[in-house]
Design a protein around this motif. Structure first.
Motif, PDB file in Angstrom:
ATOM      1  N   PRO A 102       0.809  -1.230   0.000  1.00  0.00           N
ATOM      2  CA  PRO A 102       0.000   0.000   0.000  1.00  0.00           C
ATOM      3  C   PRO A 102       0.838   1.274   0.000  1.00  0.00           C
ATOM      4  N   ASN A 103       2.067   1.208   0.545  1.00  0.00           N
ATOM      5  CA  ASN A 103       2.910   2.409   0.568  1.00  0.00           C
ATOM      6  C   ASN A 103       3.716   2.598  -0.712  1.00  0.00           C
ATOM      7  N   GLY A 104       3.473   1.761  -1.698  1.00  0.00           N
ATOM      8  CA  GLY A 104       4.142   1.906  -2.984  1.00  0.00           C
ATOM      9  C   GLY A 104       5.411   1.091  -3.148  1.00  0.00           C
ATOM     10  N   LEU A 105       5.889   0.451  -2.092  1.00  0.00           N
ATOM     11  CA  LEU A 105       7.075  -0.395  -2.214  1.00  0.00           C
ATOM     12  C   LEU A 105       6.763  -1.611  -3.080  1.00  0.00           C
ATOM     13  N   GLN A 411      10.516   5.996   0.122  1.00  0.00           N
ATOM     14  CA  GLN A 411       9.639   5.734   1.258  1.00  0.00           C
ATOM     15  C   GLN A 411      10.464   5.583   2.546  1.00  0.00           C
ATOM     16  N   ILE A 412       9.959   6.125   3.605  1.00  0.00           N
ATOM     17  CA  ILE A 412      10.561   5.930   4.936  1.00  0.00           C
ATOM     18  C   ILE A 412       9.469   5.457   5.890  1.00  0.00           C
ATOM     19  N   ARG A 413       9.889   4.714   6.892  1.00  0.00           N
ATOM     20  CA  ARG A 413       8.934   4.162   7.850  1.00  0.00           C
ATOM     21  C   ARG A 413       8.662   5.172   8.951  1.00  0.00           C
ATOM     22  N   THR A 414       7.378   5.345   9.250  1.00  0.00           N
ATOM     23  CA  THR A 414       7.018   6.319  10.297  1.00  0.00           C
ATOM     24  C   THR A 414       6.567   5.604  11.544  1.00  0.00           C
TER      25      THR A 414
END
Length: 414
Positions: A102-105, A411-414
């Motif tokens: 879902p985050n595009g990865l 992308q980075i993890r929040t």
């Protein structure tokens, strides 16, 4: 630095080059190795003759000598196996699964080589070429430790394969032989970090030694105490043909039948035909009291007989009262390799395949089909009877692991 550690280090270096090799390079090497085997047939057979003579002088059973012996036809078969491997798909890089999160990865699980594989095996020198070819095609450098009984044969074969690898564009060290002394094999089993996986091929004693004493991960290839069960609803003509093929087509191999079970309702009729046919084929039957009573040449079976992988023209046999009794017998004595049912009943076949927990469960066919080549995998590295990683005939995909390739756009993890 010990010789084994040096061999393993050289294999590790060679594995890096092999892991990045294209399919074209690997296939060219396999074809070159096949051609080299054929070109050096006389030298290989001459080396093998020394091993065969020494084995006979030592009183080795003929069934074991058969597994050891090479001739021009068997050498050609080894070469053909390498050529068949060249025609198979390359498992390295195959995407096992892939999707977008879902985050595009973008996530892909892909097949990759183990790296360095150690094979510890007994007697059969054709395993040397098979194992080298399978490891090469799947991107793995291989350390081959054959038995001392095949030392001259293996040395000749490995020398031919190494000489063929380099001109094809691969390091010769993708294939190496390991000394046959006990100290060397013990050190190989402790080379964790340099050797990624060990695969033992041979008798129960060898396999258990490697499993119990190795710090390197092991894929266990098990012995073959295989059963043929003739059900109450069996076609007896079919059953007899399958039994004879399973037992006598090549009795020295792991997928040969070692035990016969017959439903009591058809035992009189089937045994009256099967026992003379087995005797005519040279088979000694070790039977329970019901089987002993049915044939004059039957030897009384011991408890040990029912758990034995004979690898010879010997067969244990028992009469069972039901399909469930057959299942219980198999659960007690089977090695989990291959077990077969002969039946015209779909319900019986379904129950047998559900209840028997073996690497291969066969309905109305010979146990001899449990084989990488017969399954369409090409030459196999062995038949795994364990349940982790691989089970059954181990072809090219079973000689790989996987890794995840994750591709993002910041992308980075929040």
């Amino acid at each position: 630095m010990s010789e084994i550690i040096e061999l393993a280090r050289r294999a590790r270096v060679a594995s890096y080059a092999l892991a990045e090799a294209s399919r074209g390079t690997k296939d060219a090497a396999l074809h070159a190795m096949a051609a080299a085997l054929r070109a050096n047939t006389d030298a290989i057979v001459a080396a093998n003759a020394k091993d065969v003579a020494a084995a006979r002088d030592a009183g080795t059973p003929e069934s074991t000598v058969d597994r050891l012996a090479l001739n021009p036809s068997r050498v050609d078969g080894m070469a053909a196996g390498l050529e068949q491997l060249a025609g198979l798909s390359d498992p390295v890089g195959e995407v096992v699964r892939g999707y977008t999160l879902p985050n595009g990865l973008e996530l892909r699980q892909v097949r990759v080589p183990f790296g360095v594989v150690g094979i510890i095996y007994e007697a059969r020198p054709n395993v040397t070429a098979d194992a080298a070819g399978i490891c090469l095609k799947s991107g793995n450098a291989v350390l081959l430790r054959g038995s001392s009984s095949a030392a001259a044969s293996n040395e000749a074969i490995i020398a031919v394969l190494r000489d063929a690898a380099a001109p094809a564009g691969l390091p010769a060290d993708v294939v190496q032989g390991v000394p046959t002394d006990r100290a060397a094999v013990k050190e190989l089993m402790q080379a964790r970090g340099l050797v990624d996986v060990l695969i033992p091929r041979g008798g129960a004693g060898l396999i258990q030694t490697v499993v119990s004493e190795s710090s390197v991960p092991v894929i266990e290839t098990g012995v073959g105490n295989c059963h043929v069960y003739v059900d109450a609803d069996a076609d007896l003509d079919l059953g007899l043909e399958i039994l004879l093929n399973s037992k006598t087509q090549r009795p020295s191999v792991c997928n040969a039948a070692e035990s016969l079970l017959v439903h009591a309702s058809v035992a009189d009729e089937f045994l009256a035909r099967a026992l003379p046919a087995l005797a005519a084929a040279g088979v000694t039957v070790h039977g329970d009291p019901a089987v002993v009573a049915a044939g004059k040449d039957v030897v009384a079976a011991t408890e040990e007989d029912f758990g034995t992988e004979y690898n010879s023209l010997d067969l244990s046999a028992a009469v069972v009262g039901s399909l469930e009794d057959a299942v219980q017998h198999i659960r007690r004595y089977s090695s989990g390799h291959t077990d077969a049912i002969i039946t015209r009943s779909q319900a019986a076949a379904r129950r047998f395949t559900q209840a028997v927990d073996s690497a291969a469960v066969v309905v109305n066919a010979s146990t001899r089909f449990t084989d990488g080549g017969e399954f369409g995998f090409g030459a196999e590295i062995g038949i795994s009877t364990q349940k982790l990683h691989a089970r059954g005939p181990m072809g090219l995909p079973e000689m790989t692991s996987t890794k995840y390739v994750v591709t993002g756009e910041g992308q980075i993890r929040t």
